[in-house]
Design a protein around this motif. Structure first.
Motif, PDB file in Angstrom:
ATOM      1  N   HIS A  17       0.841  -1.205   0.000  1.00 18.96           N
ATOM      2  CA  HIS A  17       0.000   0.000   0.000  1.00 18.96           C
ATOM      3  C   HIS A  17       0.877   1.257   0.000  1.00 18.96           C
ATOM      4  CE1 HIS A  17      -3.596  -2.338   0.720  1.00 18.96           C
ATOM      5  NE2 HIS A  17      -3.044  -2.906   1.767  1.00 18.96           N
TER       6      HIS A  17
ATOM      7  N   VAL B   1       4.013  -2.912   4.892  1.00 16.79           N
ATOM      8  CA  VAL B   1       4.195  -4.337   4.552  1.00 16.79           C
ATOM      9  C   VAL B   1       2.970  -4.965   3.886  1.00 16.79           C
ATOM     10  CG1 VAL B   1       6.018  -4.966   6.173  1.00 16.79           C
ATOM     11  CG2 VAL B   1       3.660  -4.927   6.946  1.00 16.79           C
TER      12      VAL B   1
ATOM     13  N   THR C 240       0.027  -5.743   1.377  1.00 15.93           N
ATOM     14  CA  THR C 240       0.006  -5.615  -0.082  1.00 15.93           C
ATOM     15  C   THR C 240      -1.419  -5.452  -0.605  1.00 15.93           C
ATOM     16  OG1 THR C 240      -0.209  -7.998  -0.417  1.00 15.93           O
ATOM     17  CG2 THR C 240       2.045  -7.111  -0.252  1.00 15.93           C
TER      18      THR C 240
ATOM     19  N   CYS D  96      -7.367 -10.387  -1.600  1.00 14.97           N
ATOM     20  CA  CYS D  96      -7.576 -11.838  -1.453  1.00 14.97           C
ATOM     21  C   CYS D  96      -8.065 -12.222  -0.062  1.00 14.97           C
ATOM     22  CB  CYS D  96      -6.293 -12.596  -1.783  1.00 14.97           C
ATOM     23  SG  CYS D  96      -5.888 -12.479  -3.525  1.00 14.97           S
TER      24      CYS D  96
ATOM     25  N   LEU E 212     -10.816 -17.649  -5.981  1.00 15.50           N
ATOM     26  CA  LEU E 212      -9.544 -18.305  -6.304  1.00 15.50           C
ATOM     27  C   LEU E 212      -9.582 -19.793  -5.954  1.00 15.50           C
ATOM     28  CD1 LEU E 212      -6.751 -15.844  -5.065  1.00 15.50           C
ATOM     29  CD2 LEU E 212      -7.718 -16.093  -7.346  1.00 15.50           C
TER      30      LEU E 212
HETATM   31  C1  LIG Z   1      -4.740  -2.624  12.192  1.00  9.23           C
HETATM   32  C2  LIG Z   1      -5.214  -2.812  10.782  1.00  9.23           C
HETATM   33  C3  LIG Z   1      -5.975  -1.813  10.179  1.00  9.23           C
HETATM   34  C4  LIG Z   1      -6.419  -1.969   8.864  1.00  9.23           C
HETATM   35  N1  LIG Z   1      -7.149  -0.967   8.280  1.00  9.23           N
HETATM   36  C5  LIG Z   1      -7.511  -1.084   6.984  1.00  9.23           C
HETATM   37  C6  LIG Z   1      -8.200  -0.038   6.317  1.00  9.23           C
HETATM   38  O1  LIG Z   1      -8.472   1.029   6.862  1.00  9.23           O
HETATM   39  N2  LIG Z   1      -8.550  -0.231   5.014  1.00  9.23           N
HETATM   40  C7  LIG Z   1      -8.237  -1.377   4.336  1.00  9.23           C
HETATM   41  O2  LIG Z   1      -8.549  -1.505   3.161  1.00  9.23           O
HETATM   42  N3  LIG Z   1      -7.577  -2.380   4.943  1.00  9.23           N
HETATM   43  C8  LIG Z   1      -7.200  -2.257   6.233  1.00  9.23           C
HETATM   44  N4  LIG Z   1      -6.507  -3.269   6.829  1.00  9.23           N
HETATM   45  C9  LIG Z   1      -6.206  -4.454   6.039  1.00  9.23           C
HETATM   46  C10 LIG Z   1      -4.837  -4.356   5.357  1.00  9.23           C
HETATM   47  O3  LIG Z   1      -4.930  -3.556   4.229  1.00  9.23           O
HETATM   48  C11 LIG Z   1      -4.441  -5.744   5.003  1.00  9.23           C
HETATM   49  O4  LIG Z   1      -4.064  -6.285   6.243  1.00  9.23           O
HETATM   50  C12 LIG Z   1      -3.307  -5.919   4.035  1.00  9.23           C
HETATM   51  O5  LIG Z   1      -3.485  -5.263   2.826  1.00  9.23           O
HETATM   52  C13 LIG Z   1      -3.186  -7.399   3.728  1.00  9.23           C
HETATM   53  O6  LIG Z   1      -2.075  -7.594   2.893  1.00  9.23           O
HETATM   54  P1  LIG Z   1      -0.935  -8.629   3.279  1.00  9.23           P
HETATM   55  O7  LIG Z   1       0.030  -8.573   2.165  1.00  9.23           O
HETATM   56  O8  LIG Z   1      -0.411  -8.369   4.636  1.00  9.23           O
HETATM   57  O9  LIG Z   1      -1.765  -9.982   3.259  1.00  9.23           O
HETATM   58  P2  LIG Z   1      -1.436 -11.362   3.982  1.00  9.23           P
HETATM   59  O10 LIG Z   1      -1.784 -11.266   5.419  1.00  9.23           O
HETATM   60  O11 LIG Z   1      -0.072 -11.830   3.640  1.00  9.23           O
HETATM   61  O12 LIG Z   1      -2.486 -12.287   3.236  1.00  9.23           O
HETATM   62  C14 LIG Z   1      -3.868 -12.097   3.406  1.00  9.23           C
HETATM   63  C15 LIG Z   1      -4.617 -13.213   2.661  1.00  9.23           C
HETATM   64  O13 LIG Z   1      -4.486 -13.044   1.258  1.00  9.23           O
HETATM   65  C16 LIG Z   1      -3.879 -14.191   0.653  1.00  9.23           C
HETATM   66  N5  LIG Z   1      -2.999 -13.661  -0.392  1.00  9.23           N
HETATM   67  C17 LIG Z   1      -2.051 -12.698  -0.244  1.00  9.23           C
HETATM   68  N6  LIG Z   1      -1.510 -12.402  -1.437  1.00  9.23           N
HETATM   69  C18 LIG Z   1      -2.117 -13.202  -2.355  1.00  9.23           C
HETATM   70  C19 LIG Z   1      -1.987 -13.352  -3.779  1.00  9.23           C
HETATM   71  N7  LIG Z   1      -1.131 -12.620  -4.494  1.00  9.23           N
HETATM   72  N8  LIG Z   1      -2.772 -14.267  -4.395  1.00  9.23           N
HETATM   73  C20 LIG Z   1      -3.659 -15.014  -3.679  1.00  9.23           C
HETATM   74  N9  LIG Z   1      -3.826 -14.911  -2.340  1.00  9.23           N
HETATM   75  C21 LIG Z   1      -3.063 -14.005  -1.688  1.00  9.23           C
HETATM   76  C22 LIG Z   1      -3.159 -14.912   1.781  1.00  9.23           C
HETATM   77  O14 LIG Z   1      -3.050 -16.292   1.534  1.00  9.23           O
HETATM   78  C23 LIG Z   1      -4.083 -14.612   2.956  1.00  9.23           C
HETATM   79  O15 LIG Z   1      -5.173 -15.501   2.956  1.00  9.23           O
HETATM   80  C24 LIG Z   1      -6.076  -3.146   8.147  1.00  9.23           C
HETATM   81  C25 LIG Z   1      -5.302  -4.142   8.750  1.00  9.23           C
HETATM   82  C26 LIG Z   1      -4.872  -3.991  10.050  1.00  9.23           C
HETATM   83  C27 LIG Z   1      -4.030  -5.077  10.667  1.00  9.23           C
END
Ligand SMILES: Cc1cc2nc3c(=O)[nH]c(=O)nc-3n(C[C@H](O)[C@H](O)[C@H](O)COP(=O)(O)OP(=O)(O)OC[C@H]3O[C@@H](n4cnc5c(N)ncnc54)[C@H](O)[C@@H]3O)c2cc1C
Length: 291
Positions: A77, A108, A110, A116, A160
């Motif tokens: 992001h 961190v 994405t 997903c 998916l």
């Molecule tokens: C405190 C907090 C506040 C938040 N506030 C907001 C907010 O205001 N607005 C908002 O939109 N979001 C919010 N979020 C959500 C945040 O945007 C997501 O946590 C983040 O984008 C998830 O991305 P990640 O790479 O960490 O996913 P991961 O935790 O690594 O994965 C999440 C899921 O997606 C799957 N996955 C990941 N990448 C892929 C891929 N390329 N293909 C298929 N499956 C995949 C994984 O297997 C898992 O099931 C918040 C989260 C937290 C913890």
């Protein structure tokens, strides 16, 4: 407590897909881990194998290809919020990304992980739909592209298959004399209501109107019946149509009563945010150079 797991670091989509297929339900893709690791730490889920997609070359990054924005699924992001191409050509996307979560999560977390995980209280899946964005989904030996709205099946559920990866989100440009806006409201950690609009003007009339609503119901959705209320109207006479569109979109969003508020309250907020987002989009069109 986080139970032990094996971490694989594939270097291609095919290798990642093969690992997912081999380990079945015991494996999961790991991107930023901001959702997955949290859920595993809390003991809500456990996977013996995590497949890190951040080691796959080319899965993160932003490209502009003949005006179309191509976002690698593993792009954070924070990278999107700061990317010069996104900021210049898709300012509403950059603004939305800058307001996701907090800076630690954005650094961190994405875009692919956000989409997903399909947690209903999220922002990108709503805004990207008014651009008619598509999702590229790949597995070993095949690839498919679907409208982004088709990715979301239900809360925490996507279309998916077990060995498929989301690899790219493709965002076409809006026509000239267009702008998009996204507004959200919430008082908890995550948004309670999110409304996106994209407006195209032509000769003082609304040539096109796109509306999407997220957070209030099980999945983010385009609101096509509400959009039809606005199309063709003189831009100075959209007041009544906006009110009707807001009511239609509020009802169609399948609002759920939960900690974020009652269904009625959320339906009302959809109308309020729609009107404000609409005004913001019109102001952006007026402020942009005429093409
Ligand atoms: C405190 C907090 C506040 C938040 N506030 C907001 C907010 O205001 N607005 C908002 O939109 N979001 C919010 N979020 C959500 C945040 O945007 C997501 O946590 C983040 O984008 C998830 O991305 P990640 O790479 O960490 O996913 P991961 O935790 O690594 O994965 C999440 C899921 O997606 C799957 N996955 C990941 N990448 C892929 C891929 N390329 N293909 C298929 N499956 C995949 C994984 O297997 C898992 O099931 C918040 C989260 C937290 C913890």
């Amino acid at each position: 407590m986080l139970r032990p797991f094996e971490l694989s670091e594939p270097t291609s989509v095919a290798e990642a897909s093969e690992l997912l297929a081999r380990h079945g339900d015991a494996a999961r893709i790991y991107a930023g881990g901001t959702e997955l690791i949290l859920a595993m730490k809390e003991g809500l889920v456990h996977y013996e194998h995590l497949v890190n997609v951040k080691t796959i070359p080319g899965l993160a990054g932003v490209r502009l290809d003949a005006g179309t924005l191509r976002l690698g699924a593993a792009t954070s992001h924070r990278a999107l919020e700061r990317d010069p191409l996104v900021r210049q050509h898709f300012p509403a996307v950059a603004r939305m990304e800058a307001d996701v979560a907090n800076v630690r999560v954005r650094e961190v977390g994405t875009l692919g992980g956000n989409l997903c995980f399909a947690e209903p209280h999220a922002d990108p899946g709503t805004l990207l739909q008014v651009f008619d964005a598509t999702a590229r989904i790949e597995k070993k030996g095949s690839a498919r592209t679907i409208p982004l709205e088709g990715l979301f099946v239900g809360p925490f559920e996507t279309c998916l298959e077990g060995d498929e990866l989301l690899t790219e989100i493709v965002v076409p440009p809006l026509p000239s004399r267009s702008a998009a806006a996204y507004l959200k409201f919430g008082f908890l950690e995550r948004p309670s209501v999110g409304v996106a609009v994209a407006v195209t003007l032509d000769d003082g009339h609304v040539a096109d109107a796109r509306i999407a609503v997220g957070c209030v119901g099980p999945v983010p959705r385009r609101m096509r019946e509400a959009e039809a209320e606005l199309r063709g109207k003189p831009r100075t006479e959209t007041g009544a149509a906006l009110a009707t569109a807001g009511r239609i979109a509020g009802r169609a969003a399948d609002a759920i009563t939960d900690l974020h508020g009652s269904a009625e309250y959320k339906e009302h907020l959809v109308g309020v945010l729609l009107r404000r987002a609409w005004d913001q989009a019109l102001a952006a069109i007026d402020g942009s150079p005429r093409r």
